[in-house]
Design an enzyme around this catalytic site. Sequence first.
Site, PDB file in Angstrom:
ATOM      1  N   LEU A 164      29.444  63.167   4.982  1.00 61.75           N
ATOM      2  CA  LEU A 164      28.104  63.297   5.411  1.00 61.75           C
ATOM      3  C   LEU A 164      26.352  62.462   4.355  1.00 61.75           C
ATOM      4  O   LEU A 164      27.137  61.709   3.664  1.00 61.75           O
ATOM      5  CB  LEU A 164      27.162  64.853   4.714  1.00 61.75           C
ATOM      6  CG  LEU A 164      27.682  66.156   5.754  1.00 61.75           C
ATOM      7  CD1 LEU A 164      28.063  67.379   4.770  1.00 61.75           C
ATOM      8  CD2 LEU A 164      27.989  66.244   7.443  1.00 61.75           C
ATOM      9  N   PRO A 165      25.492  62.177   5.148  1.00 64.06           N
ATOM     10  CA  PRO A 165      24.504  61.343   5.277  1.00 64.06           C
ATOM     11  C   PRO A 165      23.857  61.477   3.293  1.00 64.06           C
ATOM     12  O   PRO A 165      23.487  60.094   2.929  1.00 64.06           O
ATOM     13  CB  PRO A 165      23.911  60.915   6.256  1.00 64.06           C
ATOM     14  CG  PRO A 165      23.907  62.146   6.911  1.00 64.06           C
ATOM     15  CD  PRO A 165      25.165  63.040   6.344  1.00 64.06           C
ATOM     16  N   THR A 222      28.147  59.918  -1.147  1.00 66.61           N
ATOM     17  CA  THR A 222      28.198  59.467  -1.803  1.00 66.61           C
ATOM     18  C   THR A 222      26.547  59.938  -2.147  1.00 66.61           C
ATOM     19  O   THR A 222      25.339  60.190  -1.528  1.00 66.61           O
ATOM     20  CB  THR A 222      27.547  57.902  -1.832  1.00 66.61           C
ATOM     21  OG1 THR A 222      28.587  57.067  -1.513  1.00 66.61           O
ATOM     22  CG2 THR A 222      26.710  57.618  -3.153  1.00 66.61           C
ATOM     23  N   LYS A 278      31.659  55.355  -8.279  1.00 63.58           N
ATOM     24  CA  LYS A 278      30.349  54.945  -6.861  1.00 63.58           C
ATOM     25  C   LYS A 278      28.884  54.059  -6.951  1.00 63.58           C
ATOM     26  O   LYS A 278      28.910  53.460  -6.443  1.00 63.58           O
ATOM     27  CB  LYS A 278      30.393  56.119  -6.180  1.00 63.58           C
ATOM     28  CG  LYS A 278      30.073  55.453  -4.616  1.00 63.58           C
ATOM     29  CD  LYS A 278      30.872  54.924  -4.034  1.00 63.58           C
ATOM     30  CE  LYS A 278      30.039  54.400  -2.697  1.00 63.58           C
ATOM     31  NZ  LYS A 278      30.028  54.863  -1.426  1.00 63.58           N
ATOM     32  N   LYS A 295      19.424  54.600  -0.064  1.00 65.53           N
ATOM     33  CA  LYS A 295      19.550  56.108  -0.922  1.00 65.53           C
ATOM     34  C   LYS A 295      20.536  55.822  -1.758  1.00 65.53           C
ATOM     35  O   LYS A 295      20.416  56.345  -2.819  1.00 65.53           O
ATOM     36  CB  LYS A 295      20.007  56.450   0.118  1.00 65.53           C
ATOM     37  CG  LYS A 295      21.048  58.425   0.357  1.00 65.53           C
ATOM     38  CD  LYS A 295      21.974  58.400  -1.002  1.00 65.53           C
ATOM     39  CE  LYS A 295      23.283  58.142   0.390  1.00 65.53           C
ATOM     40  NZ  LYS A 295      24.451  58.386   0.228  1.00 65.53           N
TER      41      LYS A 295
END
Length: 297
Positions: A65-66, A95, A170, A239
């Site tokens: 999901l974003p 992420t 990440k 983000k």
Amino acid sequence: MSKIGFIGLGRMGAGMCARLCAAGLPVVVHDVSDGAIGAMVALGAEAGASALDVANRAEIVLVSLPMPDIVHEVLLGASGVADGSAVKMVVDLSTSGPAMAQRLSEGLSAHGIASYDAPVSGGVAGARDGKLSLMSSGPEETWPQVEAILQHFGKVFYMGETPGAGQTMKLVNNLLGATAIAVTAEGMTLGIKAGLDPAKMIEVLNQSTGINSATRDKWPKSVLPRTFDFGFAAALSHKDMRLCVDEAQALGVDLPIGTHVRDLLKRVLDEVGQDADFTAMALVVEDDAGLTLERPA
């Protein structure tokens, strides 16, 4: 094998889910887009009516999901995955940042569900071709079951049991990747304004110590042809950089370069557009230097 749930069938999620279907694994899917669901059903997946429906039918649920708040809502919100009757393990491929990973671990553990974070790197092509790198953390006891699924997506790295360890790795990766674009934009702008040929510059850099992921991939594919369409949204990159700087501040680590890159990405959104690709950092650097080159249509 029990069913695998997959929620979030965007550009990355669709590629990963398609690989599970191609491997003949039983998958039940859900997305806000009926078209995205239909595409996976055509590959052999079952359609889930909601996130809760998926969690009522699958023991392991993967989400791609974003944004972190969307991940939290889908997993722990009203009628979310945590309320499912079948789910035993959840894997967040997004992420979302280490702080969110810790929140998810606490919330899911309260429901007796094992939580894993496994953010990915490698882009849309990597998702499609099974060439992603996956940075994962979570309970060691059930890790082999999770790893067996993740191996369909690429090379898996287990970072340990600490919730958010995969997310931290990440963020470090994305810090270096975004910074490579920013500094390559600066170097290329300097050379072009001095009269050097940009294609020749990239050729030299890729045979020299200045080579990096931006000179190797982003410039040849998206910046030199002036398409700025490498495939990763500046909004998502911003983000990620915001999460990285926030985490660094929480740890007492100063990131002056990372902070600059975060702010540069914010300028991309403000000056180029909310739908811009992260390679559009080059446009902002060029504009600051008064360099007039062809802009994307």
